[in-house]
Design a protein around this motif. Structure first.
Motif, PDB file in Angstrom:
ATOM      1  N   ASN A 231       0.745  -1.345  -0.248  1.00 53.01           N
ATOM      2  CA  ASN A 231       0.186  -0.075   0.018  1.00 53.01           C
ATOM      3  C   ASN A 231       0.849   1.276   0.187  1.00 53.01           C
ATOM      4  O   ASN A 231       1.897   1.234   0.462  1.00 53.01           O
ATOM      5  CB  ASN A 231      -0.893   0.062   1.240  1.00 53.01           C
ATOM      6  N   HIS A 241      -6.555   1.773   5.298  1.00 50.93           N
ATOM      7  CA  HIS A 241      -6.094   0.944   4.743  1.00 50.93           C
ATOM      8  C   HIS A 241      -6.782  -0.452   5.088  1.00 50.93           C
ATOM      9  O   HIS A 241      -7.378  -0.351   6.151  1.00 50.93           O
ATOM     10  CB  HIS A 241      -4.560   0.587   5.127  1.00 50.93           C
ATOM     11  N   SER A 242      -7.196  -1.161   4.060  1.00 49.99           N
ATOM     12  CA  SER A 242      -7.630  -2.464   4.375  1.00 49.99           C
ATOM     13  C   SER A 242      -6.789  -3.427   4.384  1.00 49.99           C
ATOM     14  O   SER A 242      -5.765  -3.608   3.565  1.00 49.99           O
ATOM     15  CB  SER A 242      -8.926  -2.751   3.387  1.00 49.99           C
ATOM     16  N   GLU A 244      -7.481  -6.472   3.534  1.00 51.33           N
ATOM     17  CA  GLU A 244      -7.375  -7.173   2.222  1.00 51.33           C
ATOM     18  C   GLU A 244      -6.517  -6.718   0.955  1.00 51.33           C
ATOM     19  O   GLU A 244      -6.107  -7.348   0.271  1.00 51.33           O
ATOM     20  CB  GLU A 244      -9.165  -7.009   1.552  1.00 51.33           C
ATOM     21  N   GLU A 245      -6.675  -5.201   1.005  1.00 51.59           N
ATOM     22  CA  GLU A 245      -5.849  -4.556   0.105  1.00 51.59           C
ATOM     23  C   GLU A 245      -4.291  -4.966   0.236  1.00 51.59           C
ATOM     24  O   GLU A 245      -3.616  -5.530  -0.580  1.00 51.59           O
ATOM     25  CB  GLU A 245      -6.201  -3.252   0.158  1.00 51.59           C
ATOM     26  N   HIS A 248      -4.010  -8.493  -0.849  1.00 52.24           N
ATOM     27  CA  HIS A 248      -3.909  -8.902  -2.234  1.00 52.24           C
ATOM     28  C   HIS A 248      -2.751  -8.692  -3.023  1.00 52.24           C
ATOM     29  O   HIS A 248      -2.352  -9.248  -4.031  1.00 52.24           O
ATOM     30  CB  HIS A 248      -5.264  -7.875  -2.830  1.00 52.24           C
ATOM     31  N   HIS A 249      -2.184  -7.426  -2.746  1.00 59.09           N
ATOM     32  CA  HIS A 249      -0.957  -7.031  -3.308  1.00 59.09           C
ATOM     33  C   HIS A 249       0.421  -7.868  -3.026  1.00 59.09           C
ATOM     34  O   HIS A 249       1.054  -8.231  -3.864  1.00 59.09           O
ATOM     35  CB  HIS A 249      -0.680  -5.665  -3.079  1.00 59.09           C
TER      36      HIS A 249
END
Ligand code: HPA
Length: 268
Positions: A231, A241-242, A244-245, A248-249
């Motif tokens: 992020n 910020h999640s 999940e994000e 995912h990255h």
């Protein structure tokens, strides 16, 4: 339970004696299972280890083979923000040292302090700033492991870095370099903190790795470290910020990082 005792216990459990270990951070946990797994030891069964509570950190020590080389994977790590005292956070590294590990590869997830380091970037850590407010070597020095005042002139092995640059180039994997600042967490950084860190020269911010690197270097273990940017830090936006994000990255870049590291280990 001393790190020496735990190492002796592990030697009885493990059919091979690896000299390379990898710590798998956020999003990279499943890397170990894509190789030939020889033995899985859950952390809670290992004397002296604590239970990891961090999200997406599985908590297993795994002996696996990568192209014929045996490697010890730490699937998940212990963080200071979990409430573990620092001696517990770094205990596994002292056990690795007692086991005869000579090369430690560390991976983590981080927030970016630089516009060019976009989420999904794979960044070779070249130096660090310890801003956790604690040094893991405070206390009586273990002279058997290393000296009282270890030099941190080149904590991240330049030769390993160069080898990995060449491998990344050969495989067409884009990687960058950066300086990592470690904070204790668990709250993320404010805009003002991020702005300060960027002016100090930091490129990435995260909540791990630095204590492990300090302890590994104290014990003379050579270190290679990669961070996956998950992020942009709060320097660049005002959104929450999640998790999940972040995951995912981490999982997208992890496939490429896995390729790079297995090639590195094969040539060690
Ligand atoms: N800050 C601190 N630690 C992190 C971040 C972040 O933005 N992203 C992933 N780990």
């Amino acid at each position: 339970m001393s790190s020496q005792d735990t190492a002796l216990w592990l030697q009885e459990q493990l059919p091979q004696s690896p000299t390379t270990a990898i710590i798998l951070g956020t999003g990279l946990s499943n890397m170990a299972e894509s190789f030939k797994v020889i033995k899985i030891l859950p952390y809670h069964k290992i004397p002296g280890f604590v239970k990891t509570t961090a999200p997406s950190h599985k908590g297993n020590l795994i002996l696996a083979e990568i192209r014929g080389k045996s490697v010890l994977f730490m699937q998940g790590r212990f963080h200071y923000y979990e409430g573990h005292p620092m001696p517990k956070v770094i205990f596994p590294i002292q056990v690795l040292a007692a086991l005869g590990i000579q090369t430690l590869i560390l991976t983590n997830a981080s927030g970016s302090l630089r516009p060019e380091l976009a989420p999904g970037s794979i960044v070779q850590i070249t130096d660090h700033i310890n801003f956790m407010g604690i040094n893991p070597l405070v206390g009586v020095n273990n002279d058997a492991l290393g000296e009282r005042f270890p030099s941190l002139n080149e904590p991240y092995d330049p030769q390993y870095g160069k080898i990995c640059d060449d491998i990344a180039h050969k495989l067409g994997i884009p990687t960058q370099k950066g300086i990592y600042i470690a904070v204790s967490g668990p709250s993320l950084e404010t805009k003002a903190e991020c702005a300060a860190f960027a002016t100090w020269g930091a490129d990435l911010v995260g909540m791990s790795t630095v204590p492990e690197v300090i302890v590994a270097r104290h014990a003379g273990i050579r270190v290679l470290a990669y961070s996956i940017v998950t992020n942009y830090s709060n320097l660049f936006h005002s959104d929450a910020h999640s998790q999940e994000e972040i995951r995912h990255h981490a999982s997208i870049a992890s496939e490429q990082l896995k390729l790079l590291l297995s090639e590195f280990i094969k040539d060690l």
